[in-house]
Scaffold this motif. Structure first.
Motif, PDB file in Angstrom:
ATOM      1  N   GLN A 108      90.275  64.489  50.760  1.00 14.44           N
ATOM      2  CA  GLN A 108      90.475  63.499  51.824  1.00 14.44           C
ATOM      3  C   GLN A 108      89.474  62.347  51.705  1.00 14.44           C
ATOM      4  OE1 GLN A 108      90.250  65.200  55.708  1.00 14.44           O
ATOM      5  NE2 GLN A 108      90.804  63.305  56.774  1.00 14.44           N
ATOM      6  N   LEU A 109      88.198  62.673  51.453  1.00 15.57           N
ATOM      7  CA  LEU A 109      87.181  61.636  51.341  1.00 15.57           C
ATOM      8  C   LEU A 109      87.375  60.800  50.076  1.00 15.57           C
ATOM      9  CD1 LEU A 109      83.974  63.533  52.564  1.00 15.57           C
ATOM     10  CD2 LEU A 109      85.398  61.928  53.832  1.00 15.57           C
ATOM     11  N   ARG A 110      87.837  61.417  48.996  1.00 20.56           N
ATOM     12  CA  ARG A 110      88.111  60.643  47.784  1.00 20.56           C
ATOM     13  C   ARG A 110      89.256  59.643  48.023  1.00 20.56           C
ATOM     14  NH1 ARG A 110      85.381  62.159  43.361  1.00 20.56           N
ATOM     15  NH2 ARG A 110      84.402  64.225  43.392  1.00 20.56           N
ATOM     16  N   ARG A 111      90.271  60.058  48.779  1.00 19.65           N
ATOM     17  CA  ARG A 111      91.365  59.130  49.101  1.00 19.65           C
ATOM     18  C   ARG A 111      90.852  57.968  49.950  1.00 19.65           C
ATOM     19  NH1 ARG A 111      94.338  63.964  49.818  1.00 19.65           N
ATOM     20  NH2 ARG A 111      94.042  63.819  52.074  1.00 19.65           N
ATOM     21  N   ILE A 112      89.925  58.277  50.892  1.00 17.42           N
ATOM     22  CA  ILE A 112      89.350  57.216  51.719  1.00 17.42           C
ATOM     23  C   ILE A 112      88.548  56.250  50.856  1.00 17.42           C
ATOM     24  CG2 ILE A 112      87.637  56.775  53.533  1.00 17.42           C
ATOM     25  CD1 ILE A 112      88.568  59.362  54.864  1.00 17.42           C
ATOM     26  N   ALA A 113      87.771  56.769  49.879  1.00 19.30           N
ATOM     27  CA  ALA A 113      86.981  55.904  49.006  1.00 19.30           C
ATOM     28  C   ALA A 113      87.878  55.001  48.161  1.00 19.30           C
ATOM     29  CB  ALA A 113      86.092  56.762  48.111  1.00 19.30           C
ATOM     30  N   VAL A 114      88.961  55.551  47.607  1.00 19.73           N
ATOM     31  CA  VAL A 114      89.878  54.743  46.790  1.00 19.73           C
ATOM     32  C   VAL A 114      90.562  53.691  47.644  1.00 19.73           C
ATOM     33  CG1 VAL A 114      91.977  54.829  45.389  1.00 19.73           C
ATOM     34  CG2 VAL A 114      90.198  56.579  45.100  1.00 19.73           C
ATOM     35  N   SER A 115      90.972  54.090  48.878  1.00 18.30           N
ATOM     36  CA  SER A 115      91.633  53.138  49.773  1.00 18.30           C
ATOM     37  C   SER A 115      90.690  52.006  50.170  1.00 18.30           C
ATOM     38  CB  SER A 115      92.131  53.870  51.021  1.00 18.30           C
ATOM     39  OG  SER A 115      92.661  52.966  51.964  1.00 18.30           O
ATOM     40  N   THR A 116      89.423  52.312  50.422  1.00 17.82           N
ATOM     41  CA  THR A 116      88.459  51.280  50.799  1.00 17.82           C
ATOM     42  C   THR A 116      88.205  50.329  49.634  1.00 17.82           C
ATOM     43  OG1 THR A 116      87.409  52.862  52.303  1.00 17.82           O
ATOM     44  CG2 THR A 116      86.166  50.895  51.764  1.00 17.82           C
ATOM     45  N   ALA A 117      88.085  50.882  48.434  1.00 21.24           N
ATOM     46  CA  ALA A 117      87.878  50.024  47.258  1.00 21.24           C
ATOM     47  C   ALA A 117      89.066  49.080  47.042  1.00 21.24           C
ATOM     48  CB  ALA A 117      87.635  50.876  46.023  1.00 21.24           C
ATOM     49  N   ASN A 118      90.299  49.590  47.204  1.00 18.18           N
ATOM     50  CA  ASN A 118      91.482  48.742  47.043  1.00 18.18           C
ATOM     51  C   ASN A 118      91.555  47.685  48.150  1.00 18.18           C
ATOM     52  OD1 ASN A 118      92.292  50.172  44.780  1.00 18.18           O
ATOM     53  ND2 ASN A 118      93.450  51.663  45.982  1.00 18.18           N
ATOM     54  N   THR A 119      91.160  48.078  49.359  1.00 17.87           N
ATOM     55  CA  THR A 119      91.136  47.104  50.464  1.00 17.87           C
ATOM     56  C   THR A 119      90.166  45.980  50.166  1.00 17.87           C
ATOM     57  OG1 THR A 119      91.681  48.870  52.027  1.00 17.87           O
ATOM     58  CG2 THR A 119      90.771  46.849  52.936  1.00 17.87           C
ATOM     59  N   LYS A 120      88.998  46.322  49.571  1.00 19.38           N
ATOM     60  CA  LYS A 120      88.013  45.308  49.221  1.00 19.38           C
ATOM     61  C   LYS A 120      88.553  44.370  48.133  1.00 19.38           C
ATOM     62  CE  LYS A 120      83.823  43.476  48.659  1.00 19.38           C
ATOM     63  NZ  LYS A 120      84.094  42.654  47.491  1.00 19.38           N
ATOM     64  N   LYS A 121      89.250  44.936  47.154  1.00 13.12           N
ATOM     65  CA  LYS A 121      89.782  44.101  46.075  1.00 13.12           C
ATOM     66  C   LYS A 121      90.899  43.176  46.567  1.00 13.12           C
ATOM     67  CE  LYS A 121      88.686  47.400  42.413  1.00 13.12           C
ATOM     68  NZ  LYS A 121      89.248  48.318  41.369  1.00 13.12           N
ATOM     69  N   ASN A 122      91.762  43.691  47.441  1.00 13.44           N
ATOM     70  CA  ASN A 122      92.916  42.926  47.924  1.00 13.44           C
ATOM     71  C   ASN A 122      92.593  42.068  49.149  1.00 13.44           C
ATOM     72  OD1 ASN A 122      94.531  44.136  45.913  1.00 13.44           O
ATOM     73  ND2 ASN A 122      94.950  45.893  47.240  1.00 13.44           N
ATOM     74  N   ARG A 123      91.321  42.109  49.633  1.00 15.62           N
ATOM     75  CA  ARG A 123      90.909  41.333  50.793  1.00 15.62           C
ATOM     76  C   ARG A 123      91.776  41.630  52.015  1.00 15.62           C
ATOM     77  NH1 ARG A 123      87.257  37.485  49.444  1.00 15.62           N
ATOM     78  NH2 ARG A 123      87.061  36.994  47.209  1.00 15.62           N
ATOM     79  N   ALA A 124      92.126  42.911  52.171  1.00 19.12           N
ATOM     80  CA  ALA A 124      92.930  43.333  53.320  1.00 19.12           C
ATOM     81  C   ALA A 124      91.997  43.775  54.444  1.00 19.12           C
ATOM     82  CB  ALA A 124      93.869  44.469  52.903  1.00 19.12           C
ATOM     83  N   PRO A 125      92.512  43.873  55.663  1.00 17.20           N
ATOM     84  CA  PRO A 125      91.662  44.344  56.777  1.00 17.20           C
ATOM     85  C   PRO A 125      91.292  45.822  56.590  1.00 17.20           C
ATOM     86  CG  PRO A 125      93.942  44.074  57.505  1.00 17.20           C
ATOM     87  CD  PRO A 125      93.861  43.486  56.135  1.00 17.20           C
ATOM     88  N   TYR A 126      90.082  46.124  56.917  1.00 18.91           N
ATOM     89  CA  TYR A 126      89.593  47.496  56.748  1.00 18.91           C
ATOM     90  C   TYR A 126      90.015  48.375  57.924  1.00 18.91           C
ATOM     91  CZ  TYR A 126      86.563  45.625  53.106  1.00 18.91           C
ATOM     92  OH  TYR A 126      86.093  45.034  51.982  1.00 18.91           O
TER      93      TYR A 126
END
Length: 398
Positions: free
Chosen positions: A318-336
């Motif tokens: 679960q935490l690994r999925r959260i880390a990957v999702s946060t990294a992709n959000t940072k790259k795509n400049r999406a809202p966190y």
């Protein structure tokens, strides 16, 4: 009887069967009844039969047989005597062994008795020594008590003596002070007129001096002020100078405040932040190369968000999925998305947050709610400073 001729020829060499079978101390028959009640008829009949056998041709063989039997009996008797001697020797050896065993037991008993006796004697000696030591200790305790009592009495006497001396000294000091005060009072009373006259003269001199100084100062100030007011150039220069100084002071004060807030927002660290990955002035001074690399993003590699953290498989996924999702959000400049980590202390919440920030390319700052309460009224100001400082981050702050 047959064989009688041979018997007569060999009368000197061989014994007859009757003489061989006749007893050595055979009683003679003097009648049918004897004093002892022994009947010799049977013996006589045996002797007669032996005499009858003397004339037999086998008499010699019979005698040899009888001798052989006699020798055999003698050997048997000798063997029995040897057995009796051996038995006697065995009995004697057993007796010796018994006597030795009894002597050993007696010696052991004597040794044990001596040991018990020595132990009892040692116990008595120890008891006597213990009693002697106790008596000595009792005497020493009594002496110590007497010495303590003597010291206490001496201390009490010394204390009473010191108190008495202090009391006498106090009385003497009081009497001396009283005498001095009375003497000084009497002297002041005697010299009262002279003192009053002296005080009046000193007061008059001081008043005259002050009045003269005030008059001189007012005169000089009035002359200077009148000359300054009459000169228009001096008035204009003075106004321009004062105005320039005021404007300079105000401008410098505002500039310093703006520059300080800018530097604090860019390079400083709020007091509420305990730890951060943002570059500060102290880090720039201590580690300039590392700080510049971190500030520019050069040489910074993406690392695992769960590095060094051991969790359950489901929670780890679960935490690994959260880390990957946060990294992709940072790259795509999406809202966190908002994230709340809860659990007892020491379970890895802060470590995961730092790893998540580094994995996603964000900066992190660590603060504690317990640091806000002691600030009181300044807490709101510090929080505003914290959020203003967070807004200046180019990469984003977690």
């Amino acid at each position: 009887m047959f064989g009688g001729g041979n018997k007569r020829n060999n009368n000197k060499k061989d014994e007859s069967l009757s003489s061989a079978m006749a007893p050595e101390n055979a009683p003679t028959s003097r009648g049918n009844n004897s004093v002892t009640g022994f009947d010799p008829e049977g013996l006589e009949r045996a002797a007669k039969a032996a005499r009858d056998l003397d004339g037999s041709k086998n008499a010699k063989s019979a005698i040899e047989l009888i001798k052989t039997q006699e020798v055999t009996k003698q050997h048997e008797a000798a063997a029995k005597r040897s057995e009796m001697d051996a038995y006697t020797q065995q009995i004697r050896s057993q007796n010796i062994e018994k006597e030795a065993d009894e002597a050993r037991k007696t010696l052991e008993a004597q040794t044990q008795h001596e040991r018990h006796r020595s132990e009892f004697k040692d116990q008595l000696e120890r008891k006597r020594q213990v009693e002697l030591l106790e008596a000595q200790k009792y005497m020493q305790d009594e002496q110590l008590k007497k010495q303590e009592e003597m010291v206490n009495r001496q201390e009490a006497m010394r204390r009473r003596t010191a108190e008495h001396e202090a009391e006498l000294r106090t009385k003497m000091e009081l009497a001396k002070a009283r005498a001095e005060s009375e003497g000084r009072t009497a002297q002041e009373r005697a010299n009262h007129d002279l003192i009053m006259q002296k005080v009046k003269l000193e007061a008059a001199e001081n008043r005259d001096t002050v009045l003269k100084a005030v008059a001189d100062g007012g005169k000089m100030l009035g002359e200077g002020l009148s000359s300054y007011l009459n000169d228009s150039d001096k008035l204009r220069n003075t106004v321009l100078t004062v105005t320039g100084i005021a404007v300079g002071i105000y401008t410098a004060r505002m500039s310093i405040g703006v520059a300080g807030r800018f530097v604090e927002a860019r390079l400083g660290k709020p007091s509420l932040v305990r730890e951060t990955s943002r570059a500060t002035v102290s880090q720039l001074v201590k580690e300039p190369i590392t700080t510049i690399k971190r500030f520019t993003g050069l040489g910074v590699q993406e690392q695992d968000a769960l590095k060094g953290i051991v969790l359950e498989p489901s929670l780890d996924d679960q935490l690994r999925r959260i880390a990957v999702s946060t990294a992709n959000t940072k790259k795509n400049r999406a809202p966190y998305r908002h994230l709340l980590l809860h659990g007892p202390p020491g379970t890895g919440k802060t470590m995961f947050a730092k790893g998540l920030a580094q994995h996603s390319g964000l900066e992190y700052a660590i603060l504690t709610g317990g640091d806000i309460a002691p600030l009181g009224r300044d807490a709101v100001t510090e929080l505003h400073k914290l959020f203003e400082w967070a807004k200046t981050s180019r990469r984003g702050l977690l």
